[in-house]
Design an enzyme around this catalytic site. Structure first.
Site, PDB file in Angstrom:
ATOM      1  N   PHE A  36       0.844  -1.196   0.000  1.00 21.03           N
ATOM      2  CA  PHE A  36       0.000   0.000   0.000  1.00 21.03           C
ATOM      3  C   PHE A  36       0.884   1.253   0.000  1.00 21.03           C
ATOM      4  O   PHE A  36       0.689   2.169  -0.793  1.00 21.03           O
ATOM      5  CB  PHE A  36      -0.906  -0.025   1.239  1.00 21.03           C
ATOM      6  CG  PHE A  36      -1.975   1.019   1.203  1.00 21.03           C
ATOM      7  CD1 PHE A  36      -3.230   0.736   0.701  1.00 21.03           C
ATOM      8  CD2 PHE A  36      -1.718   2.304   1.672  1.00 21.03           C
ATOM      9  CE1 PHE A  36      -4.211   1.708   0.651  1.00 21.03           C
ATOM     10  CE2 PHE A  36      -2.694   3.286   1.622  1.00 21.03           C
ATOM     11  CZ  PHE A  36      -3.950   2.981   1.117  1.00 21.03           C
ATOM     12  N   ARG A  71     -18.178  17.374  18.876  1.00 21.59           N
ATOM     13  CA  ARG A  71     -19.420  17.756  19.547  1.00 21.59           C
ATOM     14  C   ARG A  71     -19.208  18.958  20.468  1.00 21.59           C
ATOM     15  O   ARG A  71     -20.040  19.848  20.548  1.00 21.59           O
ATOM     16  CB  ARG A  71     -19.931  16.566  20.366  1.00 21.59           C
ATOM     17  CG  ARG A  71     -21.203  16.851  21.092  1.00 21.59           C
ATOM     18  CD  ARG A  71     -21.756  15.584  21.745  1.00 21.59           C
ATOM     19  NE  ARG A  71     -23.071  15.839  22.285  1.00 21.59           N
ATOM     20  CZ  ARG A  71     -23.293  16.421  23.443  1.00 21.59           C
ATOM     21  NH1 ARG A  71     -22.272  16.809  24.189  1.00 21.59           N
ATOM     22  NH2 ARG A  71     -24.516  16.643  23.876  1.00 21.59           N
ATOM     23  N   LYS A 123     -25.953   1.573  18.739  1.00 22.51           N
ATOM     24  CA  LYS A 123     -25.379   2.794  19.295  1.00 22.51           C
ATOM     25  C   LYS A 123     -23.879   2.544  19.425  1.00 22.51           C
ATOM     26  O   LYS A 123     -23.419   1.809  20.302  1.00 22.51           O
ATOM     27  CB  LYS A 123     -26.002   3.100  20.660  1.00 22.51           C
ATOM     28  CG  LYS A 123     -25.619   4.448  21.204  1.00 22.51           C
ATOM     29  CD  LYS A 123     -26.526   4.821  22.371  1.00 22.51           C
ATOM     30  CE  LYS A 123     -26.324   6.253  22.799  1.00 22.51           C
ATOM     31  NZ  LYS A 123     -24.996   6.520  23.315  1.00 22.51           N
TER      32      LYS A 123
HETATM   33  S1  IVH Z   1     -28.393   9.747  16.434  1.00 17.62           S
HETATM   34  C1  IVH Z   1     -30.424  13.659  17.399  1.00 17.62           C
HETATM   35  N1  IVH Z   1     -27.473   7.312  16.003  1.00 17.62           N
HETATM   36  O1  IVH Z   1     -24.966   8.664  20.795  1.00 17.62           O
HETATM   37  C2  IVH Z   1     -29.899  12.294  17.185  1.00 17.62           C
HETATM   38  N2  IVH Z   1     -26.414   8.635  17.667  1.00 17.62           N
HETATM   39  O2  IVH Z   1     -26.428   9.961  23.116  1.00 17.62           O
HETATM   40  C3  IVH Z   1     -28.447  12.268  17.235  1.00 17.62           C
HETATM   41  N3  IVH Z   1     -24.496   7.555  18.749  1.00 17.62           N
HETATM   42  O3  IVH Z   1     -24.115  12.014  20.348  1.00 17.62           O
HETATM   43  C4  IVH Z   1     -27.823  10.989  17.476  1.00 17.62           C
HETATM   44  N4  IVH Z   1     -24.587   5.678  17.616  1.00 17.62           N
HETATM   45  O4  IVH Z   1     -22.501  10.262  19.492  1.00 17.62           O
HETATM   46  C5  IVH Z   1     -27.355   8.455  16.728  1.00 17.62           C
HETATM   47  N5  IVH Z   1     -26.729   5.149  15.515  1.00 17.62           N
HETATM   48  C6  IVH Z   1     -26.615   6.286  16.205  1.00 17.62           C
HETATM   49  C7  IVH Z   1     -25.603   6.458  17.176  1.00 17.62           C
HETATM   50  C8  IVH Z   1     -25.557   7.650  17.896  1.00 17.62           C
HETATM   51  C9  IVH Z   1     -23.944   6.343  18.547  1.00 17.62           C
HETATM   52  C10 IVH Z   1     -24.038   8.543  19.765  1.00 17.62           C
HETATM   53  C11 IVH Z   1     -23.832   9.925  19.228  1.00 17.62           C
HETATM   54  C12 IVH Z   1     -24.717  10.816  20.038  1.00 17.62           C
HETATM   55  C13 IVH Z   1     -24.979   9.995  21.250  1.00 17.62           C
HETATM   56  C14 IVH Z   1     -26.316  10.342  21.815  1.00 17.62           C
END
Ligand code: IVH
Length: 671
Positions: free
Chosen positions: A37, A137, A116
């Site tokens: 690579f 963030r 998540k």
């Molecule tokens: S949606 C307004 N989807 O979880 C909706 N968040 O506690 C915004 N996260 O700050 C978040 N996987 O860092 C979303 N599939 C997912 C996620 C996810 C991890 C984290 C993200 C967010 C935090 C919320």
């Protein structure tokens, strides 16, 4: 090369490299070696330097980093980065679903269930299809602009496909993470280099994103899943469509999401992943449930902190309470002191746990540990369980806080703590038994001098018997001395002597690694050896000179000069020299073996039975052939080993390049 040929070559290399990048971040594994690579990347870099007009925003060379940022500017989020509500049981989740349904009377509601991911949230700003900004963030309202670091993450597209059909500006939200395997490998390397271990993949990802040198970020192999789009006049009406859009545009979207129309389907998703996540390469701490329709999302709206149209369900980390019996302290090879909690044995996630790691003095203070405390122990992403809290209700009023030790538990020397470091060290480097034994064990390990038949017990017996005080003394051992050791017979003594003799053929870079200089792991030792060529050049190099070597930063440079400025170490090195160990790199000269391959160009790919890649290359050159890094019209032969990259194969086939095995290659040179 004329500019037309160069342009074609740049396109081909870009396509290949981007393909390898994609395979790497979607399958968490690679199909070509890092070496191959790098060679292709170097070729592309050289072409772009020669023909600057060929450099495109999405060139893989734009991901290698190199930018140093002293302070990250802040940026106010156009759409605040909210958190999600949490639920911890199916009852709480049922309540949330009921609230959603109540907010949307008489409407059918669809949900999208996602994992998540346990990483760090990121906002990616695109304008006219190009990544213009990446923001952390921060406090949710404003975050740090870390664009150069984000650009090193191969899963984040720099330039989008079909940009003319996309909205002119929009923002993508995702999660930057470090795959578990990458994290474990990084920690292993740190352990070998005597660096403090990192706590978990999430904190590592978060710390990495804030590093000042983006080339270090590039080396850390972060990854990113995207899961949300913000913007005006977006061409879709549901979350599902937005995920599809992200995927089409070239973002890395995890395929694990599922649509659910009933509460039972949500629960099924949870039960499935509560188990399946253990084999998932990325840490997850729960699932996220989102209302699918954007119109319905709007109708439900937000609370002050989080959307009403989404929530999370947190997996239960397996957790038990047990009593803290005692804190003991381990002294590592570099003198770092690590506290270990000895616990009343308890079963956790199927295994009996007796010990838990506590990283350092700060962690003891943070937990406010007292003698005899009942502590909660959890097994998360880490292999060794950790203490997450203390049951204050069970604490005896007379219990005393745990006092951090001020002296080395092994040799009594007063401990020191370097500014900016969390760990304490015992500075008695050459007189503290666990450090001495640790250094010898490090020296004999496979990746260093690879001396067989020398386990930790044997080394300790030799040390206790006064036979050795450091690794160099191993080479002065006589058979009579070995025979005095417990359980040593004729055969075992001979084996040790044979192992020591064989180790004298170890290449210099591994001898250098074996010396156990703090922060000098196998990779750094290799770079130092190749850069300076011999031990005298390294030991006399100034910090500035050391900084010129690849992968050497200030911490390593300081550690190397400190090492060689100590008399005991200089003596140790001269003992090793006297024993006959290699103290300089052996440059492989091209000694001609024949002219069978004159005029032929080879590309090699994969892993071989009889050859290391470099040896195969040398063999080709020794017989008059040339070796190129990628397949082109000029390639005569592709020598294919195991696990060859599919695109190389495809390309060779399409260009009609002869593909030969290792054996067929040997036949070409009559061997
Ligand atoms: S949606 C307004 N989807 O979880 C909706 N968040 O506690 C915004 N996260 O700050 C978040 N996987 O860092 C979303 N599939 C997912 C996620 C996810 C991890 C984290 C993200 C967010 C935090 C919320």
């Amino acid at each position: 090369m004329d500019s037309q040929t160069a342009a074609a070559k740049v396109i081909a290399l870009t396509e290949d490299l981007n393909k390898f990048n994609k395979i790497y971040y979607t399958h968490h594994s690679s199909v070509i070696s890092d070496y191959e690579f790098d060679m292709m990347l170097k070729e592309l870099q050289a072409l772009e330097a020669q023909f600057p007009e060929l450099l495109k925003a999405d060139s893989p060379t734009q991901r290698v980093g190199g930018t140093i940022t002293k302070e990250f500017p802040t940026f106010e989020h156009k759409y605040p980065m909210l958190s999600l509500g949490n639920t911890y049981s199916s009852e709480e989740l049922a309540d949330w679903v009921a609230r959603v349904q109540k907010g949307l009377p008489d409407q059918t509601v669809e949900f999208i269930c996602e994992l998540k991911f346990d990483g760090v949230a990121i906002a990616l700003h695109y304008e006219h299809g190009e990544l213009v900004r990446a923001v952390t963030r921060g406090d949710g309202t404003k975050g740090d602009v870390i664009t150069p670091n984000a650009k090193t993450i191969k899963a984040i597209p720099l330039l989008l496909k079909n940009a003319d059909k996309l909205p002119s500006a929009f923002e993508v939200r995702g999660e930057v993470f470090m795959p578990r395997e990458v994290f474990l490998a990084l920690n292993k390397e740190r352990e070998e280099a005597g660096d403090a271990l990192l706590a978990n993949p999430r904190n590592t990802a978060s710390g990495t994103l804030k590093m000042q040198d983006s080339s270090v970020v590039a080396a850390r192999k972060l990854n990113c899943y995207c899961y949300f789009v913000y913007g005006e006049d977006l061409p879709f009406e549901t979350h599902e469509e937005s995920l599809e859009f992200l995927k089409q545009a070239g973002f890395h979207v995890s395929d694990t999401w599922k649509k659910a129309t009933t509460f039972e389907e949500i629960i099924d998703f949870i039960s499935h992943w509560d188990e399946a996540r253990k084999n998932f390469p990325v840490d997850t701490d729960g699932i996220v449930i989102k209302v699918n329709s954007f119109a319905q999302q709007q109708e439900l709206g937000f609370t002050a902190k989080s959307p009403r149209w989404a929530t999370s369900y947190k997996f239960k980390a397996e957790n038990v309470a047990t009593q803290l019996l005692e804190i003991t302290y381990q002294v590592g090879r570099t003198g770092s002191v690590t506290p270990v909690a000895n616990l009343a044995p308890v079963v956790l996630a199927g295994t009996t746990v007796k010990r838990a790691s506590i990283h350092n003095a700060n962690e003891i203070a943070r937990l406010d540990l007292h003698e005899g405390d009942f502590v909660f122990v959890e097994k998360g992403g880490e292999i060794i369980p950790k203490i997450t809290g203390v049951s204050l209700a069970d604490r005896k009023p007379e219990a005393k806080p745990i006092q951090w030790i001020s002296n080395c538990p092994a040799c009594g020397t007063e401990l020191i703590r370097n500014e900016g470091e969390a760990n304490h060290y015992c500075p008695n480097t050459n007189g503290c038994k666990p450090q001495i034994l640790g250094k010898i064990e490090h020296f004999v390990q496979r990746k260093a001098l690879n001396i067989e038949n020398l386990g930790p017990e044997t080394i300790e017996a030799m040390y206790n018997g006064g036979l050795i005080k450091n690794a160099a003394d191993l080479y002065t051992l006589t058979k009579d001395q070995l025979l005095q050791l417990p359980n040593f017979k004729e055969k075992s003594a001979d084996n040790v002597l044979k192992g020591l003799e064989a180790s004298k053929a170890t290449p210099f870079e591994r001898v250098l690694f074996g010396m156990g200089i703090r922060h000098v792991g196998a990779t750094v030792a290799d770079k130092l050896a190749k850069h300076f060529k011999n031990i005298d050049a390294i030991s006399s190099a100034s910090e500035e000179a050391l900084l010129q070597a690849p992968e050497v930063g200030e911490i390593i440079a300081k550690s190397v000069t400190a090492y060689f400025s100590e008399e005991a170490n200089a003596l140790f090195v001269s003992q090793l020299k006297a024993a006959g160990l290699a103290m300089q790199v052996i440059e492989k000269e091209v000694v001609s073996e024949g002219e069978a391959l004159v005029g032929l160009t080879f590309v090699i790919s994969g892993v071989f039975k009889c050859f290391e890649r470099d040896d195969l290359k040398a063999k080709i050159e020794a017989n008059g052939g040339k070796v190129a890094s990628s397949v082109s019209g000029k390639t005569n032969y592709l020598v294919a080993g195991d696990g060859m990259g599919p695109s190389k194969l495809e390309k060779a086939q399409s260009l009609g390049v002869k593909i030969i095995s290792e054996d067929e290659f040997l036949a070409l040179i009559g061997q």
